[in-house]
Design an enzyme around this catalytic site. Structure first.
Site, PDB file in Angstrom:
ATOM      1  N   ARG A  94     -14.975  -5.766   0.707  1.00 10.87           N
ATOM      2  CA  ARG A  94     -14.207  -5.527   1.932  1.00 10.87           C
ATOM      3  C   ARG A  94     -13.524  -4.152   1.854  1.00 10.87           C
ATOM      4  NH1 ARG A  94      -8.551  -4.282   2.974  1.00 10.87           N
ATOM      5  NH2 ARG A  94      -7.979  -5.114   4.985  1.00 10.87           N
ATOM      6  N   VAL A  95     -13.680  -3.381   2.900  1.00  8.91           N
ATOM      7  CA  VAL A  95     -13.022  -2.084   2.974  1.00  8.91           C
ATOM      8  C   VAL A  95     -11.992  -2.140   4.098  1.00  8.91           C
ATOM      9  CG1 VAL A  95     -13.370   0.378   3.452  1.00  8.91           C
ATOM     10  CG2 VAL A  95     -15.054  -0.871   2.087  1.00  8.91           C
ATOM     11  N   GLY A  96     -10.789  -1.680   3.821  1.00  9.13           N
ATOM     12  CA  GLY A  96      -9.722  -1.719   4.827  1.00  9.13           C
ATOM     13  C   GLY A  96      -9.653  -0.431   5.628  1.00  9.13           C
ATOM     14  N   THR A 143       0.857  -1.180   0.000  1.00  6.09           N
ATOM     15  CA  THR A 143       0.000   0.000   0.000  1.00  6.09           C
ATOM     16  C   THR A 143       0.895   1.233   0.000  1.00  6.09           C
ATOM     17  OG1 THR A 143      -1.790  -1.083   1.138  1.00  6.09           O
ATOM     18  CG2 THR A 143      -1.550   1.249   1.611  1.00  6.09           C
ATOM     19  N   THR A 196      -0.184   1.311   7.242  1.00  4.49           N
ATOM     20  CA  THR A 196      -0.160   0.230   6.264  1.00  4.49           C
ATOM     21  C   THR A 196      -0.051  -1.097   7.016  1.00  4.49           C
ATOM     22  OG1 THR A 196       1.120  -0.803   4.489  1.00  4.49           O
ATOM     23  CG2 THR A 196       2.343   0.646   5.963  1.00  4.49           C
ATOM     24  N   GLY A 197      -0.592  -2.126   6.424  1.00  6.47           N
ATOM     25  CA  GLY A 197      -0.588  -3.426   7.087  1.00  6.47           C
ATOM     26  C   GLY A 197      -1.981  -4.011   7.038  1.00  6.47           C
ATOM     27  N   LEU A 198      -2.293  -4.787   8.020  1.00  2.45           N
ATOM     28  CA  LEU A 198      -3.600  -5.440   8.038  1.00  2.45           C
ATOM     29  C   LEU A 198      -4.665  -4.437   8.482  1.00  2.45           C
ATOM     30  CD1 LEU A 198      -5.221  -7.920   7.606  1.00  2.45           C
ATOM     31  CD2 LEU A 198      -4.568  -8.717   9.870  1.00  2.45           C
TER      32      LEU A 198
HETATM   33  N1  ASP Z   1      -3.867  -1.514   5.015  1.00  3.52           N
HETATM   34  C1  ASP Z   1      -4.231  -2.045   3.723  1.00  3.52           C
HETATM   35  C2  ASP Z   1      -5.570  -2.714   3.833  1.00  3.52           C
HETATM   36  O1  ASP Z   1      -5.806  -3.460   4.782  1.00  3.52           O
HETATM   37  C3  ASP Z   1      -3.254  -3.024   3.171  1.00  3.52           C
HETATM   38  C4  ASP Z   1      -1.794  -2.669   3.261  1.00  3.52           C
HETATM   39  O2  ASP Z   1      -1.420  -1.697   3.897  1.00  3.52           O
HETATM   40  O3  ASP Z   1      -0.976  -3.389   2.656  1.00  3.52           O
HETATM   41  O4  ASP Z   1      -6.370  -2.567   2.942  1.00  3.52           O
END
Ligand code: ASP
Length: 305
Positions: free
Chosen positions: A202-204, A175, A224-226
């Site tokens: 799905r929305v992050g 991301t 960024t991440g999960l």
């Molecule tokens: N944070 C982003 C999401 O969960 C993914 C990512 O940062 O790689 O959509």
């Protein structure tokens, strides 16, 4: 003190030969943002830096976004100014630069977040041309990953995502985000294709104000991440609150990631920040997170992973 930092996503870059390209990508993006920052606008700096990252297919945002479980690109993006103006799009498709659509949401509507079909319709209204961000490389990765996971019977539940990410770090992918301070205002922005094999719709955290993106008069943050982790911890806002309570951007980034690790373990999150003194901060609990930053007085950008 003017400053800008960008990230190219937290996770594990399995093919290490990609690393120089990733570093070159964040370096180019920070220089693009820096040019705008020197003209005086943190808002333009963040938008242009993120556009540069969205247009680079190595990153999971705009062109090169990852695919949903049913093989589609659904992108999220948000931008926020320290005066609390904010705009975001969720599950948008068919546009080249979601960050620019997010900026239009902020500037042209009374809303903060437009999603799906409505976001696409709004983009067309604003003159954004139809564009397919799907790349062949992502389609190949999608096929491979989907097959691998189907074989292991491990994709039916998002509850298993932490385990899934540990086993298949490539599920989390690059991301992009940027945070800048122009001496007057702080702006934060984030853009993503999301997480590989996410469910349709799905929305992050990225377009959730306070989740993955936040700015106020104290600081700005891009996560960024999960995404599910950042949403549950309201991580971007929490990190900015740490600055309000007296930490600088670096210490606040560390405290935010400590929190993510405490509740959800390693390999989950990364963050970048700038505070109102122009201090830069970044931290991660993943193996990699590409970053680049520039501050007044620096001759060339710092890049790291
Ligand atoms: N944070 C982003 C999401 O969960 C993914 C990512 O940062 O790689 O959509």
């Amino acid at each position: 003190m003017v400053a800008i930092i960008v990230h190219g996503g937290a996770g594990t870059i399995k093919k290490e030969e990609r690393i120089p390209k990733v570093l070159q990508g964040v370096r180019e993006a920070v220089l693009t943002g820096w040019k705008e920052l020197r003209r005086g606008s943190a808002l333009d700096a963040v938008e242009e830096a993120i556009k540069a990252l969205e247009d680079n297919p190595i990153f999971n945002a705009g062109t090169g976004s990852v695919l949903t479980i049913d093989g589609k690109v659904e992108m999220d993006a948000a931008i926020m100014r320290s005066n609390l103006n904010a705009g975001a799009v969720a599950s948008i498709w068919g546009v080249k630069n979601p960050i620019s659509v997010a900026r239009k949401v902020m500037e042209k509507t009374d809303h903060v977040l437009l999603a799906g079909e409505g976001a696409v319709r709004f983009a067309r209204l604003m003159g954004f041309d139809e564009y397919d961000p799907t790349t062949e490389e992502r389609v190949e990765q999608w096929k491979e990953l989907r097959e691998k996971l189907l074989k292991e019977g491990n994709i039916t539940h998002w509850k298993k995502i932490s385990k899934l990410i540990k086993e298949y770090p490539e599920v989390l992918r690059s991301t992009v985000g940027a945070v800048a301070f122009d001496g007057e205002e702080i702006v934060a922005g984030t853009s993503t294709g999301g997480v590989f094999l996410k469910m349709f719709g799905r929305v992050g955290d990225t377009p959730i104000i306070g989740g993955g993106t936040y700015a106020n008069e104290f600081a700005g943050a891009s996560c960024t991440g999960l995404g599910e982790v950042a949403i549950k911890l309201a991580l971007a806002k929490t990190a900015v609150d740490f600055v309000r309570l007296g930490l600088n951007a670096q210490k606040a980034s560390e405290a935010a990631i400590e929190l993510a690790t405490k509740y959800f373990g390693n390999d989950t999150m990364g963050i970048i920040m700038v505070d109102r003194e122009g201090n830069i901060g970044f931290e991660k609990n993943t193996k990699h997170m590409s970053v680049a930053y520039m501050k007044k007085g620096m001759k060339k950008p710092f890049t790291g992973i």
